[in-house]
Design a protein around this motif. Structure first.
Motif, PDB file in Angstrom:
ATOM      1  N   ARG A   1       2.933  -5.728  -8.675  1.00 14.25           N
ATOM      2  CA  ARG A   1       1.554  -5.344  -8.969  1.00 14.25           C
ATOM      3  C   ARG A   1       1.277  -5.386 -10.468  1.00 14.25           C
ATOM      4  O   ARG A   1       0.195  -5.799 -10.897  1.00 14.25           O
ATOM      5  CB  ARG A   1       1.269  -3.945  -8.430  1.00 14.25           C
ATOM      6  CG  ARG A   1       0.928  -3.931  -6.948  1.00 14.25           C
ATOM      7  CD  ARG A   1       0.586  -2.525  -6.502  1.00 14.25           C
ATOM      8  NE  ARG A   1      -0.400  -1.913  -7.365  1.00 14.25           N
ATOM      9  CZ  ARG A   1      -0.445  -0.603  -7.646  1.00 14.25           C
ATOM     10  NH1 ARG A   1       0.465   0.211  -7.148  1.00 14.25           N
ATOM     11  NH2 ARG A   1      -1.394  -0.126  -8.417  1.00 14.25           N
TER      12      ARG A   1
ATOM     13  N   THR B   1       0.651  -9.036 -11.229  1.00 14.98           N
ATOM     14  CA  THR B   1      -0.647  -9.571 -10.820  1.00 14.98           C
ATOM     15  C   THR B   1      -1.791  -8.968 -11.632  1.00 14.98           C
ATOM     16  O   THR B   1      -2.733  -9.663 -12.003  1.00 14.98           O
ATOM     17  CB  THR B   1      -0.883  -9.333  -9.317  1.00 14.98           C
ATOM     18  OG1 THR B   1      -0.873  -7.918  -9.029  1.00 14.98           O
ATOM     19  CG2 THR B   1       0.190 -10.022  -8.489  1.00 14.98           C
ATOM     20  N   GLU B   2      -1.699  -7.676 -11.933  1.00 17.18           N
ATOM     21  CA  GLU B   2      -2.774  -7.023 -12.678  1.00 17.18           C
ATOM     22  C   GLU B   2      -2.865  -7.544 -14.112  1.00 17.18           C
ATOM     23  O   GLU B   2      -3.958  -7.760 -14.643  1.00 17.18           O
ATOM     24  CB  GLU B   2      -2.562  -5.513 -12.671  1.00 17.18           C
ATOM     25  CG  GLU B   2      -2.804  -4.877 -11.308  1.00 17.18           C
ATOM     26  CD  GLU B   2      -2.363  -3.422 -11.253  1.00 17.18           C
ATOM     27  OE1 GLU B   2      -1.867  -2.919 -12.285  1.00 17.18           O
ATOM     28  OE2 GLU B   2      -2.502  -2.800 -10.190  1.00 17.18           O
TER      29      GLU B   2
ATOM     30  N   LEU C   1      -3.261  -3.536  -2.796  1.00 18.72           N
ATOM     31  CA  LEU C   1      -2.928  -4.893  -3.219  1.00 18.72           C
ATOM     32  C   LEU C   1      -4.180  -5.684  -3.570  1.00 18.72           C
ATOM     33  O   LEU C   1      -4.208  -6.416  -4.568  1.00 18.72           O
ATOM     34  CB  LEU C   1      -2.134  -5.608  -2.125  1.00 18.72           C
ATOM     35  CG  LEU C   1      -0.747  -5.040  -1.813  1.00 18.72           C
ATOM     36  CD1 LEU C   1      -0.017  -5.929  -0.817  1.00 18.72           C
ATOM     37  CD2 LEU C   1       0.086  -4.899  -3.076  1.00 18.72           C
TER      38      LEU C   1
ATOM     39  N   THR D   1       3.483  -7.010   2.213  1.00 16.05           N
ATOM     40  CA  THR D   1       3.776  -5.589   2.296  1.00 16.05           C
ATOM     41  C   THR D   1       4.193  -5.297   3.725  1.00 16.05           C
ATOM     42  O   THR D   1       3.879  -6.061   4.646  1.00 16.05           O
ATOM     43  CB  THR D   1       2.554  -4.735   1.911  1.00 16.05           C
ATOM     44  OG1 THR D   1       2.860  -3.349   2.081  1.00 16.05           O
ATOM     45  CG2 THR D   1       1.350  -5.071   2.779  1.00 16.05           C
TER      46      THR D   1
ATOM     47  N   LYS E   1      -1.425  -0.425   2.783  1.00 12.78           N
ATOM     48  CA  LYS E   1      -1.381  -0.777   1.364  1.00 12.78           C
ATOM     49  C   LYS E   1      -2.266  -1.970   1.030  1.00 12.78           C
ATOM     50  O   LYS E   1      -2.282  -2.428  -0.124  1.00 12.78           O
ATOM     51  CB  LYS E   1       0.063  -1.055   0.947  1.00 12.78           C
ATOM     52  CG  LYS E   1       0.972   0.160   1.071  1.00 12.78           C
ATOM     53  CD  LYS E   1       2.388  -0.163   0.647  1.00 12.78           C
ATOM     54  CE  LYS E   1       3.282   1.072   0.773  1.00 12.78           C
ATOM     55  NZ  LYS E   1       4.698   0.778   0.430  1.00 12.78           N
TER      56      LYS E   1
ATOM     57  N   TYR F   1       5.752  -2.263  -6.957  1.00 12.97           N
ATOM     58  CA  TYR F   1       5.431  -1.761  -8.299  1.00 12.97           C
ATOM     59  C   TYR F   1       5.472  -2.865  -9.363  1.00 12.97           C
ATOM     60  O   TYR F   1       4.510  -3.077 -10.101  1.00 12.97           O
ATOM     61  CB  TYR F   1       6.418  -0.652  -8.629  1.00 12.97           C
ATOM     62  CG  TYR F   1       6.185   0.078  -9.932  1.00 12.97           C
ATOM     63  CD1 TYR F   1       5.115   0.948 -10.083  1.00 12.97           C
ATOM     64  CD2 TYR F   1       7.050  -0.085 -11.007  1.00 12.97           C
ATOM     65  CE1 TYR F   1       4.914   1.638 -11.275  1.00 12.97           C
ATOM     66  CE2 TYR F   1       6.866   0.596 -12.195  1.00 12.97           C
ATOM     67  CZ  TYR F   1       5.798   1.456 -12.331  1.00 12.97           C
ATOM     68  OH  TYR F   1       5.595   2.130 -13.507  1.00 12.97           O
TER      69      TYR F   1
ATOM     70  N   ALA G   1       5.329  -7.241  -2.638  1.00 13.66           N
ATOM     71  CA  ALA G   1       4.350  -6.959  -3.694  1.00 13.66           C
ATOM     72  C   ALA G   1       4.273  -5.463  -3.969  1.00 13.66           C
ATOM     73  O   ALA G   1       3.300  -4.792  -3.649  1.00 13.66           O
ATOM     74  CB  ALA G   1       2.977  -7.509  -3.298  1.00 13.66           C
TER      75      ALA G   1
ATOM     76  N   VAL H   1      -4.281  -9.241  -5.274  1.00 12.60           N
ATOM     77  CA  VAL H   1      -3.362  -9.877  -4.329  1.00 12.60           C
ATOM     78  C   VAL H   1      -4.016  -9.986  -2.957  1.00 12.60           C
ATOM     79  O   VAL H   1      -4.601  -9.013  -2.466  1.00 12.60           O
ATOM     80  CB  VAL H   1      -2.050  -9.062  -4.196  1.00 12.60           C
ATOM     81  CG1 VAL H   1      -1.094  -9.734  -3.215  1.00 12.60           C
ATOM     82  CG2 VAL H   1      -1.391  -8.900  -5.558  1.00 12.60           C
TER      83      VAL H   1
ATOM     84  N   SER I   1      -5.366  -5.027  -6.877  1.00 12.65           N
ATOM     85  CA  SER I   1      -4.486  -5.598  -7.898  1.00 12.65           C
ATOM     86  C   SER I   1      -4.609  -7.109  -7.983  1.00 12.65           C
ATOM     87  O   SER I   1      -3.865  -7.748  -8.736  1.00 12.65           O
ATOM     88  CB  SER I   1      -3.026  -5.223  -7.599  1.00 12.65           C
ATOM     89  OG  SER I   1      -2.859  -3.823  -7.583  1.00 12.65           O
TER      90      SER I   1
END
Length: 301
Positions: A13, A16-17, A39, A30, A35, A10, A8, A44, A42
């Motif tokens: 993300r 998902t966004e 996530l 990840t 991170k 660039y 997950a 996740v 975003s």
């Protein structure tokens, strides 16, 4: 739709966004717990994955997945996910669709000619050879599991935080001149859009996810400089440029990549060429996103 993403980063993300709230759940992996906050912001549910083992939490999330997205790059030992999950149906009993993010590098060099999904794949670099092997492995695994596999062949990725504006502002932009050289590109939002389109329709097969306008890289830098109102960097012959071996290797492949198949499948590009994308990013002032993170495919600009 319950989505599970291996890798997950660039592109994932952005996916998902831009599709927040459209799936029942999205879990993603990840390599670092540092991170997790990024996530979660975003949309996740983050899980650790070191590429060597599957933890209990990860295995549990896989059992709930209906749609699998794989972004992790293969290596010398092959695809790390398939190595750990040889039987997809057993691990994911509800699986309905697989999306594998690959690269147009699988086509290799076609001396500036147009290629599409029916063109022969003649990868040059080891990383592209590994990608083609992974494409074949995922296609076979999907067939065994009875689910469609979409192979998204991406060109040079750019977007917020990863673009010619950033390079110009940092003083690292170059206008390298190699006569006849062109590259395709793809804005990360169109990766997100194409991925959702294919996932929702459960379409399988190979799709070039790339823009309409293969162009010399120096033209992209010059256009970004024009929008910024700054002088472009001087032109520099490719032969004398100080480049890393990986960066130089990309110039050994020259092709124009057609996106007709993904359009025929019903996807309409948000940014059909670099001019539209750069102009929109400059107007929106979102080009220098501070939390954008590196991607494996370099930006040809």
């Amino acid at each position: 739709m319950n989505i599970f993403i291996f890798g997950a980063g660039y592109s994932a993300r952005a996916f998902t966004e831009s599709n927040r709230g459209r799936a029942e759940s999205i879990a993603g992996t990840t390599r670092s717990s540092h991170k997790f906050d990024i996530l979660e912001a975003s949309g996740v549910s983050p899980l650790l994955f070191d590429g060597a083992t599957l933890g209990a939490d990860l295995a549990s999330a896989l059992r709930e997945a209906t749609h699998l997205v794989v972004v992790i790059a293969p290596g010398d030992a092959g695809d790390p996910v398939l190595r750990l999950i040889p039987d997809l149906r057993a691990a994911m009993p509800g699986l309905e669709w697989i999306g594998y993010l690959s690269t147009v590098g699988v086509y290799g060099d076609h001396q500036g000619k147009w290629v599409d999904e029916t063109s022969p794949c003649r990868p040059v670099s080891r990383r592209s050879v590994e990608r083609l092997e992974a494409e074949n492995a995922w296609t076979a695994a999907g067939r065994a599991a009875g689910v469609p596999v979409a192979l998204l062949r991406l060109s040079g990725i750019y977007g917020p935080g990863r673009n010619a504006f950033v390079n110009l502002a940092a003083g690292t932009a170059k206008r390298l001149i190699k006569p006849g050289q062109v590259f395709n590109r793809i804005h990360v939002d169109d990766i997100a859009g194409a991925l959702w389109h294919l996932a929702e329709a459960k379409l399988g097969g190979a799709f070039n996810v790339t823009d309409d306008l293969p162009a010399p890289p120096q033209d992209v830098v010059a256009y970004a400089a024009e929008l910024m109102g700054v002088p472009p960097p001087p032109e520099q012959p490719f032969e004398t440029a100080d480049l890393s071996p990986m960066a130089r290797s990309f110039y050994g492949e020259n092709k124009r990549v057609s996106n007709a198949a993904i359009k025929k499948a019903g996807y309409a590009f948000q940014f059909p060429d670099y001019r539209a994308a750069l102009a929109a990013m400059w107007r929106g002032d979102g080009w220098n996103a501070s939390d954008a993170r590196p991607v494996r495919s370099p930006i040809r600009a």
